[in-house]
Design a protein around this motif. Structure first.
Motif, PDB file in Angstrom:
ATOM      1  N   TYR A  70      28.503 -25.555 -19.344  1.00  0.00           N
ATOM      2  CA  TYR A  70      28.273 -24.809 -20.590  1.00  0.00           C
ATOM      3  C   TYR A  70      29.005 -25.477 -21.742  1.00  0.00           C
ATOM      4  O   TYR A  70      28.460 -25.621 -22.834  1.00  0.00           O
ATOM      5  CB  TYR A  70      28.743 -23.362 -20.480  1.00  0.00           C
ATOM      6  N   PHE A  71      30.249 -25.870 -21.510  1.00  0.00           N
ATOM      7  CA  PHE A  71      31.028 -26.525 -22.559  1.00  0.00           C
ATOM      8  C   PHE A  71      30.334 -27.818 -22.988  1.00  0.00           C
ATOM      9  O   PHE A  71      30.229 -28.108 -24.177  1.00  0.00           O
ATOM     10  CB  PHE A  71      32.450 -26.840 -22.085  1.00  0.00           C
ATOM     11  N   THR A  72      29.857 -28.588 -22.017  1.00  0.00           N
ATOM     12  CA  THR A  72      29.195 -29.855 -22.324  1.00  0.00           C
ATOM     13  C   THR A  72      27.882 -29.629 -23.061  1.00  0.00           C
ATOM     14  O   THR A  72      27.567 -30.307 -24.030  1.00  0.00           O
ATOM     15  CB  THR A  72      28.944 -30.653 -21.028  1.00  0.00           C
ATOM     16  N   ARG A  73      27.127 -28.657 -22.605  1.00  0.00           N
ATOM     17  CA  ARG A  73      25.810 -28.395 -23.178  1.00  0.00           C
ATOM     18  C   ARG A  73      25.882 -27.765 -24.572  1.00  0.00           C
ATOM     19  O   ARG A  73      25.131 -28.138 -25.456  1.00  0.00           O
ATOM     20  CB  ARG A  73      25.025 -27.479 -22.231  1.00  0.00           C
ATOM     21  N   ASP A 127      32.506 -25.647 -12.444  1.00  0.00           N
ATOM     22  CA  ASP A 127      31.496 -26.649 -12.808  1.00  0.00           C
ATOM     23  C   ASP A 127      30.484 -26.067 -13.781  1.00  0.00           C
ATOM     24  O   ASP A 127      30.071 -26.736 -14.732  1.00  0.00           O
ATOM     25  CB  ASP A 127      30.782 -27.172 -11.558  1.00  0.00           C
ATOM     26  N   VAL A 128      30.085 -24.836 -13.549  1.00  0.00           N
ATOM     27  CA  VAL A 128      29.134 -24.181 -14.447  1.00  0.00           C
ATOM     28  C   VAL A 128      29.760 -24.000 -15.824  1.00  0.00           C
ATOM     29  O   VAL A 128      29.124 -24.251 -16.851  1.00  0.00           O
ATOM     30  CB  VAL A 128      28.664 -22.821 -13.867  1.00  0.00           C
ATOM     31  N   MET A 129      31.035 -23.586 -15.857  1.00  0.00           N
ATOM     32  CA  MET A 129      31.733 -23.423 -17.135  1.00  0.00           C
ATOM     33  C   MET A 129      31.804 -24.751 -17.880  1.00  0.00           C
ATOM     34  O   MET A 129      31.517 -24.801 -19.077  1.00  0.00           O
ATOM     35  CB  MET A 129      33.154 -22.888 -16.910  1.00  0.00           C
ATOM     36  N   MET A 130      32.176 -25.805 -17.189  1.00  0.00           N
ATOM     37  CA  MET A 130      32.270 -27.110 -17.840  1.00  0.00           C
ATOM     38  C   MET A 130      30.882 -27.575 -18.297  1.00  0.00           C
ATOM     39  O   MET A 130      30.757 -28.210 -19.349  1.00  0.00           O
ATOM     40  CB  MET A 130      32.916 -28.140 -16.911  1.00  0.00           C
ATOM     41  N   LEU A 175      42.743 -27.830 -13.290  1.00  0.00           N
ATOM     42  CA  LEU A 175      41.428 -27.589 -12.664  1.00  0.00           C
ATOM     43  C   LEU A 175      41.579 -27.288 -11.172  1.00  0.00           C
ATOM     44  O   LEU A 175      40.937 -26.385 -10.645  1.00  0.00           O
ATOM     45  CB  LEU A 175      40.515 -28.800 -12.838  1.00  0.00           C
ATOM     46  N   ASN A 176      42.428 -28.047 -10.491  1.00  0.00           N
ATOM     47  CA  ASN A 176      42.642 -27.821  -9.065  1.00  0.00           C
ATOM     48  C   ASN A 176      43.309 -26.478  -8.808  1.00  0.00           C
ATOM     49  O   ASN A 176      43.005 -25.816  -7.833  1.00  0.00           O
ATOM     50  CB  ASN A 176      43.477 -28.948  -8.457  1.00  0.00           C
ATOM     51  N   MET A 208      40.939 -20.634 -21.228  1.00  0.00           N
ATOM     52  CA  MET A 208      41.718 -21.447 -22.169  1.00  0.00           C
ATOM     53  C   MET A 208      42.091 -22.814 -21.592  1.00  0.00           C
ATOM     54  O   MET A 208      41.913 -23.828 -22.273  1.00  0.00           O
ATOM     55  CB  MET A 208      42.984 -20.720 -22.622  1.00  0.00           C
ATOM     56  N   PRO A 209      42.601 -22.877 -20.353  1.00  0.00           N
ATOM     57  CA  PRO A 209      42.898 -24.208 -19.811  1.00  0.00           C
ATOM     58  C   PRO A 209      41.659 -25.098 -19.703  1.00  0.00           C
ATOM     59  O   PRO A 209      41.750 -26.305 -19.923  1.00  0.00           O
ATOM     60  CB  PRO A 209      43.488 -23.919 -18.427  1.00  0.00           C
ATOM     61  N   LEU A 210      40.506 -24.495 -19.417  1.00  0.00           N
ATOM     62  CA  LEU A 210      39.282 -25.303 -19.349  1.00  0.00           C
ATOM     63  C   LEU A 210      38.948 -25.906 -20.710  1.00  0.00           C
ATOM     64  O   LEU A 210      38.497 -27.054 -20.795  1.00  0.00           O
ATOM     65  CB  LEU A 210      38.105 -24.476 -18.839  1.00  0.00           C
TER      66      LEU A 210
END
Length: 169
Positions: free
Chosen positions: A9-12, A4-7, A165-166, A38-40
């Protein structure tokens, strides 16, 4: 750091976050392995936050920059470091000399395939620099190897989305 934190960062921070995180991974610094990062990036692209091709280009550019930094370190300081290391650990000399000879013999093909092997793919840049491999040949073979590696992982995230993701969380 959680997914969630990684996503977040990607969003922000968008592509800059992807670039920095992938760069750090290619520099072999502690953090997330490519099998997570990479998958994220692919999942993020699948959700419409970035297009697939720009996400792939960002990861390849970051990987190449990280590889070139390690190549440069090997090229400029690797010989001195290597001599100090071998003075401390002389039994390692045959193995290290064998790896350097392998790079000299295999050249571009060796670099390309090394970029497809976990752990080796980031570390191979240093001995390539120490052996003074031609920079253009190194760059081309690295780019192609990085492209194949990143395409596989970013593509997995893009096409398998939530299943990825899962699996990694």
């Amino acid at each position: 750091m959680t997914m969630d934190v990684m996503m977040d960062y990607f969003t922000r921070y968008g592509g800059i976050a992807i670039f920095v995180i992938v760069l750090l991974e290619y520099l072999n610094l502690p953090g997330f392995p490519a099998g997570v990062i990479m998958p994220l990036a692919g999942v993020w692209a699948a959700k419409g936050n970035i297009r697939f091709v720009p996400a792939l280009v960002i990861t390849v550019a970051a990987g190449l920059l990280g590889s070139l930094i390690l190549y440069y370190l090997g090229y400029k300081g690797g010989e001195l470091f290597l001599q100090r290391y071998l003075n401390k650990f002389p039994k390692q000399r045959p193995a290290i000399e064998e790896k350097l000879a392998w790079i000299r013999e295999r050249g571009c093909v060796g670099i390309f395939f090394s970029k497809l092997i976990p752990m080796v793919r980031t570390l191979i840049s240093i001995p390539a620099g120490v052996s003074k491999m031609n920079l253009v040949k190194y760059t081309v073979s690295s780019t192609l190897g990085i492209l194949v590696w990143n395409l596989f992982f970013v593509g997995a995230g893009y096409f398998m989305g939530d299943a990825v993701l899962n699996a990694i969380s």
